[in-house]
Design an enzyme around this catalytic site. Structure first.
Site, short mmCIF file in Angstrom:
data_model
loop_
_atom_site.label_atom_id
_atom_site.label_comp_id
_atom_site.label_asym_id
_atom_site.label_seq_id
_atom_site.Cartn_x
_atom_site.Cartn_y
_atom_site.Cartn_z
N ASP A 186 -6.43 -1.43 9.91
CA ASP A 186 -7.74 -0.89 10.21
C ASP A 186 -8.71 -1.40 9.15
O ASP A 186 -8.39 -1.39 7.97
CB ASP A 186 -7.68 0.64 10.21
N GLU A 270 -7.73 -4.08 15.75
CA GLU A 270 -8.60 -3.65 16.84
C GLU A 270 -9.62 -4.74 17.10
O GLU A 270 -10.03 -5.42 16.17
CB GLU A 270 -9.36 -2.39 16.42
N CYS A 342 -3.62 18.01 12.70
CA CYS A 342 -3.52 18.03 14.15
C CYS A 342 -3.28 19.45 14.62
O CYS A 342 -2.34 20.10 14.17
CB CYS A 342 -2.38 17.12 14.61
N ASP A 352 -7.71 7.07 7.83
CA ASP A 352 -7.55 5.63 7.97
C ASP A 352 -6.10 5.25 8.30
O ASP A 352 -5.84 4.40 9.14
CB ASP A 352 -8.00 4.91 6.70
#
Ligand SMILES: [Zn+2]
Length: 376
Positions: A186, A270, A342, A352
Site C-alpha cells: 500500500d 492497487e 473490527c 495501513d
C-alpha cells in the site's frame, strides 16, 4: 522491447553553442507552426494539421534564403517539433487531459530535440547529427541493444541531458507457476510504502528535506519583483532545488523497487486513483511529491525483467475499511483514523497494514484465477 536511460552530457563550449542553436531551431519551428495554425484558424476557419501541411512547410522554408539556416540542423528534429505540436493540440482537445491551448515555447523553459538517424553512443560519449565531434557523456549503466533515438534536453539549471532509447532483444525469464513469496503493498502518505507484513518504509529524510528546500525557494521566488535580476536568480535556485529533488527521488525509487522485487515472487499493488485524487487540492501535493505513479512503473518493469509476478488489483476495492480477518466492511473510515477494531471479530487493525493484507488477498485471488498456485 525498449529500454530508456537518461544520462548527463558534458558538451564543451563550442558544442553548447551548437546545442543551444539546435534547440532554438526546434523551438522556432514549433512556434512558427503554432502561429500559422492559430492564424489560419482565426482568420479563415481552416484547420491545418501540424504533421501534414505544417510539416511540409519546413522544406519549403529551407529553400528561402531567409530560412536557409535551418539546414544546419537535423531535419528529423525539426519534423518532430511539428509532431510535438500535434500532441499538444491532441491534449488540448482531449476532455480527460484538461490541458490549456498550446503555448509558444520560451527560450527560458526546458529545451529538447529528438534525433533518430546518424546517432551513436558508447560508454563515454554520444554522437548526434550535424555535429562532427562527439559529446562527452557519463553513461552509468552498461549499454545493451540497438540505439533507436536520442532526445537531447537542457534543464533550466543549464545542465544538458540525453535520453537514450534502446531496442533490447531479450527473452524475459519465465514467472514461477508456484508462488510462495507474495506481498501486498500500500502506498501511503505518512509512510512511503507499507507491506502486508506491516513493514513500513518511511519517507526518507533526505527527500523530505529536499522538498522543504524546494518550497522555501519557491516562496522566496514569489516575493521577487517581476522582471528583476533577483527574480531570475531565484528562478534558477528553484530549478536547481527541483532538479535535486527529482534526482534524489528517482534514485530512492530505483533502490526501493529493486529491493522489493528481489525479495518477492509476486508483488501486488492497487491501481492508482490519482486522477480523482488530484482534484483534492491538499492531497494533490502529497501525491505529486511521492510520485507514486513512477514508483509503481519501476516496480512493474523490474518485476518483468526479473521474472516476478506484478499484479494490480481494482482501485475500487475498499482495502482500508474491510477487515482482512473476517471480511467485515465498515461504513466509513476517516483518513485520520490510524487504528481500528473490527466490530465483528474484534481484531485490532493498523490501518495501513490491514490495507496491505487486503491488497495481498485480492492479488492472490487474481493469480489463482490465472492458474497459478499460491502457498504462502
Ligand atoms: Zn473482522
Amino acid at each position: 522491447m525498449n529500454r530508456a536511460i537518461k544520462i548527463r552530457i558534458f558538451p564543451n563550449r563550442e558544442q553548447q553553442g551548437f546545442l543551444d542553436a539546435q534547440f532554438g531551431a526546434v523551438r522556432f519551428i514549433y512556434n512558427r507552426a503554432l502561429h500559422i495554425k492559430s492564424h489560419y484558424y482565426k482568420k479563415k476557419g481552416i484547420n491545418l494539421s501540424p504533421t501534414k501541411e505544417l510539416k511540409a512547410l519546413i522544406s519549403v522554408a529551407k529553400k528561402h534564403a531567409k530560412y536557409e539556416w535551418l539546414k544546419q540542423f537535423d531535419s528529423i528534429s525539426l519534423q518532430e517539433s511539428t509532431r510535438n505540436l500535434k500532441k499538444a493540440f491532441d491534449n488540448f482537445f482531449s476532455p480527460e487531459m484538461e490541458s490549456r491551448y498550446p503555448q509558444f515555447k520560451r527560450k527560458q523553459g526546458k529545451q529538447s530535440s529528438y534525433h533518430c538517424m546518424n546517432i551513436d553512443c558508447d560508454s563515454e560519449s554520444i554522437k548526434i547529427p550535424k555535429l562532427k565531434s562527439r559529446i562527452k557523456a557519463k553513461v552509468h549503466r552498461p549499454i545493451e541493444g540497438v540505439l533507436k533515438s536520442i532526445t537531447l534536453s537542457k534543464a533550466s539549471t543549464g545542465k544538458y541531458y540525453a535520453s537514450l532509447l534502446f531496442d533490447v532483444e531479450k527473452v524475459l525469464p519465465e514467472k514461477p507457476k508456484h508462488i510462495t513469496q507474495v506481498k501486498g503493498f500500500d502506498l501511503g502518505l505518512s509512510d512511503y510504502l507499507i507491506d502486508s507484513d506491516g513493514v513500513k518504509i518511511p519517507n526518507p529524510l533526505f527527500l523530505l528535506r529536499a522538498e522543504r528546500n524546494l518550497r522555501k525557494k519557491q516562496k522566496s521566488l514569489s516575493r521577487k519583483v517581476k522582471g528583476s535580476r533577483n527574480r531570475e536568480k531565484a528562478k534558477l535556485l528553484v530549478a536547481k532545488a527541483y532538479e535535486k529533488l527529482t534526482n534524489a527521488r528517482n534514485d530512492f525509487q530505483h533502490k526501493l523497487s529493486k529491493r522489493i522485487v528481489d525479495e518477492n515472487q509476486a508483488l501486488i499493488f492497487e491501481k492508482l486513483k490519482s486522477s480523482n485524487m488530484m482534484k483534492n487540492g491538499k492531497l494533490a501535493k502529497h501525491i505529486g511529491d511521492a510520485a507514486w505513479f513512477s514508483f509503481v512503473q519501476k516496480v512493474r518493469y523490474k518485476a518483468d525483467w526479473a521474472g516476478k509476478h506484478f499484479v494490480q488489483i481494482s482501485q475500487w476495492l475498499p482495502s482500508s475499511k474491510t477487515c482482512s480477518c473476517c471480511g467485515h466492511k465498515l461504513e466509513s473510515l476517516p483518513l485520520a483514523v490510524r487504528h481500528w477494531i473490527c466490530p465483528e471479530c474484534l481484531t485490532l487493525h493498523d490501518r495501513d497494514r490491514n490495507a496491505g493484507m487486503n491488497i495481498r488477498l485480492a492479488g492472490i485471488i487474481d493469480l489463482k484465477a490465472e492458474g497459478f498456485t499460491v502457498s504462502a
